[in-house]
Design a protein around this motif. Structure first.
Motif, PDB file in Angstrom:
ATOM      1  N   ASP A  97       1.032   1.934  -2.025  1.00  0.00           N
ATOM      2  CA  ASP A  97      -0.426   2.107  -1.355  1.00  0.00           C
ATOM      3  C   ASP A  97      -1.313   1.459  -2.366  1.00  0.00           C
ATOM      4  OD1 ASP A  97       0.301   3.602   0.698  1.00  0.00           O
ATOM      5  OD2 ASP A  97      -0.258   5.609  -0.202  1.00  0.00           O
ATOM      6  N   GLU A  98      -1.177   1.640  -3.651  1.00  0.00           N
ATOM      7  CA  GLU A  98      -2.025   0.758  -4.569  1.00  0.00           C
ATOM      8  C   GLU A  98      -2.026  -0.723  -4.616  1.00  0.00           C
ATOM      9  OE1 GLU A  98      -4.000   1.745  -7.600  1.00  0.00           O
ATOM     10  OE2 GLU A  98      -4.044   3.545  -6.441  1.00  0.00           O
ATOM     11  N   ILE A  99      -0.844  -1.331  -4.385  1.00  0.00           N
ATOM     12  CA  ILE A  99      -0.576  -2.598  -4.205  1.00  0.00           C
ATOM     13  C   ILE A  99      -1.402  -2.931  -2.919  1.00  0.00           C
ATOM     14  CG2 ILE A  99       0.975  -4.433  -3.510  1.00  0.00           C
ATOM     15  CD1 ILE A  99       3.104  -3.017  -5.354  1.00  0.00           C
ATOM     16  N   ARG A 100      -1.318  -2.499  -1.895  1.00  0.00           N
ATOM     17  CA  ARG A 100      -1.774  -2.695  -0.483  1.00  0.00           C
ATOM     18  C   ARG A 100      -3.477  -2.714  -0.618  1.00  0.00           C
ATOM     19  NH1 ARG A 100       2.474  -0.380   2.059  1.00  0.00           N
ATOM     20  NH2 ARG A 100       1.600   1.889   1.852  1.00  0.00           N
ATOM     21  N   ASN A 101      -3.775  -1.588  -1.424  1.00  0.00           N
ATOM     22  CA  ASN A 101      -5.330  -1.453  -1.609  1.00  0.00           C
ATOM     23  C   ASN A 101      -5.681  -2.340  -2.499  1.00  0.00           C
ATOM     24  OD1 ASN A 101      -5.451   0.784  -0.005  1.00  0.00           O
ATOM     25  ND2 ASN A 101      -5.318   2.155  -1.863  1.00  0.00           N
ATOM     26  N   ARG A 102      -5.156  -2.932  -3.521  1.00  0.00           N
ATOM     27  CA  ARG A 102      -5.664  -4.090  -4.525  1.00  0.00           C
ATOM     28  C   ARG A 102      -5.605  -5.533  -3.584  1.00  0.00           C
ATOM     29  NH1 ARG A 102      -5.182  -2.528 -10.333  1.00  0.00           N
ATOM     30  NH2 ARG A 102      -4.776  -0.078 -10.183  1.00  0.00           N
ATOM     31  N   GLU A 103      -4.721  -5.725  -2.721  1.00  0.00           N
ATOM     32  CA  GLU A 103      -4.554  -6.959  -2.181  1.00  0.00           C
ATOM     33  C   GLU A 103      -5.683  -6.928  -1.225  1.00  0.00           C
ATOM     34  OE1 GLU A 103      -0.765  -7.176  -0.319  1.00  0.00           O
ATOM     35  OE2 GLU A 103       0.209  -7.959  -1.897  1.00  0.00           O
ATOM     36  N   ALA A 104      -5.903  -5.707  -0.575  1.00  0.00           N
ATOM     37  CA  ALA A 104      -7.210  -5.965   0.295  1.00  0.00           C
ATOM     38  C   ALA A 104      -8.564  -6.237  -0.239  1.00  0.00           C
ATOM     39  CB  ALA A 104      -7.264  -4.269   1.107  1.00  0.00           C
ATOM     40  N   PHE A 128      -8.336 -10.122  -1.898  1.00  0.00           N
ATOM     41  CA  PHE A 128      -8.182 -11.205  -0.813  1.00  0.00           C
ATOM     42  C   PHE A 128      -9.000 -10.788   0.436  1.00  0.00           C
ATOM     43  CE2 PHE A 128      -4.031 -11.265  -2.836  1.00  0.00           C
ATOM     44  CZ  PHE A 128      -4.290 -12.625  -3.622  1.00  0.00           C
ATOM     45  N   GLY A 129      -9.542  -9.655   0.607  1.00  0.00           N
ATOM     46  CA  GLY A 129     -10.301  -9.277   1.791  1.00  0.00           C
ATOM     47  C   GLY A 129      -9.372  -8.797   2.917  1.00  0.00           C
ATOM     48  N   SER A 130     -10.175  -8.188   3.710  1.00  0.00           N
ATOM     49  CA  SER A 130      -9.296  -7.458   4.839  1.00  0.00           C
ATOM     50  C   SER A 130      -8.550  -8.531   5.878  1.00  0.00           C
ATOM     51  CB  SER A 130     -10.430  -6.811   5.910  1.00  0.00           C
ATOM     52  OG  SER A 130      -9.610  -5.959   6.929  1.00  0.00           O
ATOM     53  N   GLY A 131      -7.238  -8.249   5.990  1.00  0.00           N
ATOM     54  CA  GLY A 131      -6.514  -9.148   6.897  1.00  0.00           C
ATOM     55  C   GLY A 131      -5.717 -10.222   6.050  1.00  0.00           C
ATOM     56  N   TYR A 132      -5.880 -10.187   4.901  1.00  0.00           N
ATOM     57  CA  TYR A 132      -5.088 -10.935   3.709  1.00  0.00           C
ATOM     58  C   TYR A 132      -4.181 -10.260   3.138  1.00  0.00           C
ATOM     59  CZ  TYR A 132      -8.152 -14.638   5.150  1.00  0.00           C
ATOM     60  OH  TYR A 132      -9.161 -15.400   5.745  1.00  0.00           O
ATOM     61  N   SER A 133      -2.915 -10.807   2.717  1.00  0.00           N
ATOM     62  CA  SER A 133      -2.230  -9.920   1.827  1.00  0.00           C
ATOM     63  C   SER A 133      -1.273 -11.034   1.242  1.00  0.00           C
ATOM     64  CB  SER A 133      -1.282  -9.075   2.732  1.00  0.00           C
ATOM     65  OG  SER A 133      -0.340  -9.754   3.316  1.00  0.00           O
ATOM     66  N   ALA A 134      -0.478 -10.539   0.158  1.00  0.00           N
ATOM     67  CA  ALA A 134       0.350 -11.579  -0.494  1.00  0.00           C
ATOM     68  C   ALA A 134       1.486 -12.342   0.585  1.00  0.00           C
ATOM     69  CB  ALA A 134       1.261 -10.821  -1.575  1.00  0.00           C
TER      70      ALA A 134
END
Length: 153
Positions: free
Chosen positions: A132-139, A142-148
């Motif tokens: 969850d932490e990784i997803r929240n930091r990526e959001a 990189f903004g919503s809709g972006y991820s690694a």
């Protein structure tokens, strides 16, 4: 890590694996094999008397040369084990288990067993939190809709 309680956040719909103090080590081994578990609670009714783990069987039975078919659990169990209440934080369980080097911790209310948490159960909670932490930091980065995992088109 958000506060997660042992019950209901970590332990849900758990079937307890209990045997009385006069059951044999072999009885415990058979129950562990059947249910694919590594510890059995030793109870008198619902009252917790002890816990027997695979490690106990190795050290206190096999290495000691005791006969599993005739040795009662009361001889090899860890009597009056540490417990936590269902409302205890998962982190408190993890800290207690790490400090005392055990992998299973009974959950009890006024001496009556209601569950058992394992280090594997707690690992799943920690892993979920980290994901969850990784997803929240990526959001955030990189903004919503972006991820690694996003591909460049």
């Amino acid at each position: 890590m958000p506060t997660r309680r042992l019950m209901p956040d970590v332990i849900k719909n758990q079937e307890l694996s209990c045997l009385p103090p006069d059951a044999t080590v072999r009885d415990a081994a058979l129950l562990m094999a059947e249910r694919r578990i590594a510890a059995v609670l030793v109870t008198q009714g619902r009252t917790l008397k002890g816990i027997v783990t695979e490690r106990d069987m190795t050290v206190r039975v096999l290495a000691a040369g005791l006969d599993p078919a005739t040795t009662p659990l009361s001889v090899v169990m860890t009597a009056d084990p540490d417990t936590l209440e269902p409302s205890a934080a998962a982190l408190a369980a993890l800290e207690l288990m790490e400090r005392h080097h055990y992998r299973h911790l009974p959950v009890a209310v006024d001496g009556e067993v209601v569950g058992m948490v394992s280090v594997r159960d707690l690992f799943a909670v920690v892993r979920s939190h980290l994901e969850d932490e990784i997803r929240n930091r990526e959001a955030f980065m990189f903004g919503s809709g972006y991820s690694a995992e996003a591909t460049v088109g």
